[in-house]
Design an enzyme around this catalytic site. Sequence first.
Site, PDB file in Angstrom:
ATOM      1  N   THR A 158       6.585 -10.098 -30.042  1.00  0.00           N
ATOM      2  CA  THR A 158       5.495  -9.575 -30.857  1.00  0.00           C
ATOM      3  C   THR A 158       5.127  -8.137 -30.490  1.00  0.00           C
ATOM      4  O   THR A 158       4.997  -7.809 -29.310  1.00  0.00           O
ATOM      5  CB  THR A 158       4.258 -10.466 -30.681  1.00  0.00           C
ATOM      6  OG1 THR A 158       4.602 -11.805 -31.019  1.00  0.00           O
ATOM      7  CG2 THR A 158       3.102  -9.990 -31.541  1.00  0.00           C
ATOM      8  N   ARG A 187       6.207 -22.918 -37.866  1.00  0.00           N
ATOM      9  CA  ARG A 187       5.569 -22.719 -36.571  1.00  0.00           C
ATOM     10  C   ARG A 187       4.719 -21.452 -36.595  1.00  0.00           C
ATOM     11  O   ARG A 187       5.132 -20.411 -37.076  1.00  0.00           O
ATOM     12  CB  ARG A 187       6.632 -22.615 -35.486  1.00  0.00           C
ATOM     13  CG  ARG A 187       6.077 -22.342 -34.075  1.00  0.00           C
ATOM     14  CD  ARG A 187       6.225 -20.888 -33.691  1.00  0.00           C
ATOM     15  NE  ARG A 187       6.001 -20.634 -32.266  1.00  0.00           N
ATOM     16  CZ  ARG A 187       5.958 -19.444 -31.711  1.00  0.00           C
ATOM     17  NH1 ARG A 187       6.157 -18.363 -32.446  1.00  0.00           N
ATOM     18  NH2 ARG A 187       5.733 -19.300 -30.415  1.00  0.00           N
ATOM     19  N   GLY A 189       2.638 -18.723 -34.205  1.00  0.00           N
ATOM     20  CA  GLY A 189       2.519 -18.254 -32.836  1.00  0.00           C
ATOM     21  C   GLY A 189       1.121 -17.784 -32.506  1.00  0.00           C
ATOM     22  O   GLY A 189       0.164 -17.974 -33.271  1.00  0.00           O
TER      23      GLY A 189
END
Length: 331
Positions: A158, A187, A189
């Site tokens: 990220t 999913r 994060g």
Amino acid sequence: MSNCEIIAVHGGACAKFDASLAEDCRFACGTGTVENALTDLERIEKFNCGFGSHLTIDQEVECEASYMSSKNLSFGAVGAISNVFHPSRVARHLAHSNWWKQRRLLHPLILVGRGAEKYAVKNDFPTCTPEELVSKAAKESFEKYLHRMLHPYDTHDTVGAISINTNTMNSESGTSSGGIVLKHSGRLGHSCVYGSGTWSERRQYEEPFDQVSERTISICSTGHGESLVKADFCRGIATRVLDDEEGIMYSEIIREFIHEKMEHGSRYGGIALIADKFKDRMSLEFLIFHNCRYLPAAVRCRDNQIRVFESQFDPDQCTTDPKCVIESFIM
């Protein structure tokens, strides 16, 4: 950008040194705002955000991004979004939108999947086909790790940007990510979770003789999302910094938090700007902290000069507990 707006950018936790990443962070710093910086990184294939995002186990791109402002603790995030060039812009728009307030409806903090994509279209953000977000590098990374699913990942993580206005003491922070390679579809994060990926907060303190001092923090994180979420990473660090009345070094506050809250073996990193103001006196500190091999970053200072940081860490040479590097610089 005016010299009262201090901005810092990082290129994500990395397992290998690549000097070009820090130079790209330098360029992103020059664009003037958290939103613009993230938008620039989302265009560059080598970063794990926007175009260049990692592929899911189903060979698709699912981006996520978040934005936060110290003004009213405004927050917005999008996740599992596959048809928008710049998810960070959508996140910021969501944080500041008055659409729900005008209709006396509950303002959502996070939009995901089709709902996030519909919101982007409705508000005229540039869209694309999901295939347009798939880069050659992402395809190669997918093939590489598909056959090494039990081995550690050595990919980028990220990206983030933070800023503080030294006149108003307001701060902003944001992240953008494609998530970890081979992630399960759907999913989310840490970027999407309130308090984990970003935090920006301004606090005032009563001093003797009716005086008031201020402290502002802007922070963003990168690394293993699930571990960062469990630790409430950015908000947890920010709260300890803002609560400190004993003058503890900010680097030591961060080190103690990591020691207490982060799971053993998890990868993490982040950058923070912290401003303290009393009367006409102002102190500004930049911190970079991580346990990955390399975390590239850049800061645009009050003199409008950009400083580049190529922070590296060798766990085999580290004797501290926890094993990480925390660097602090007075701006």
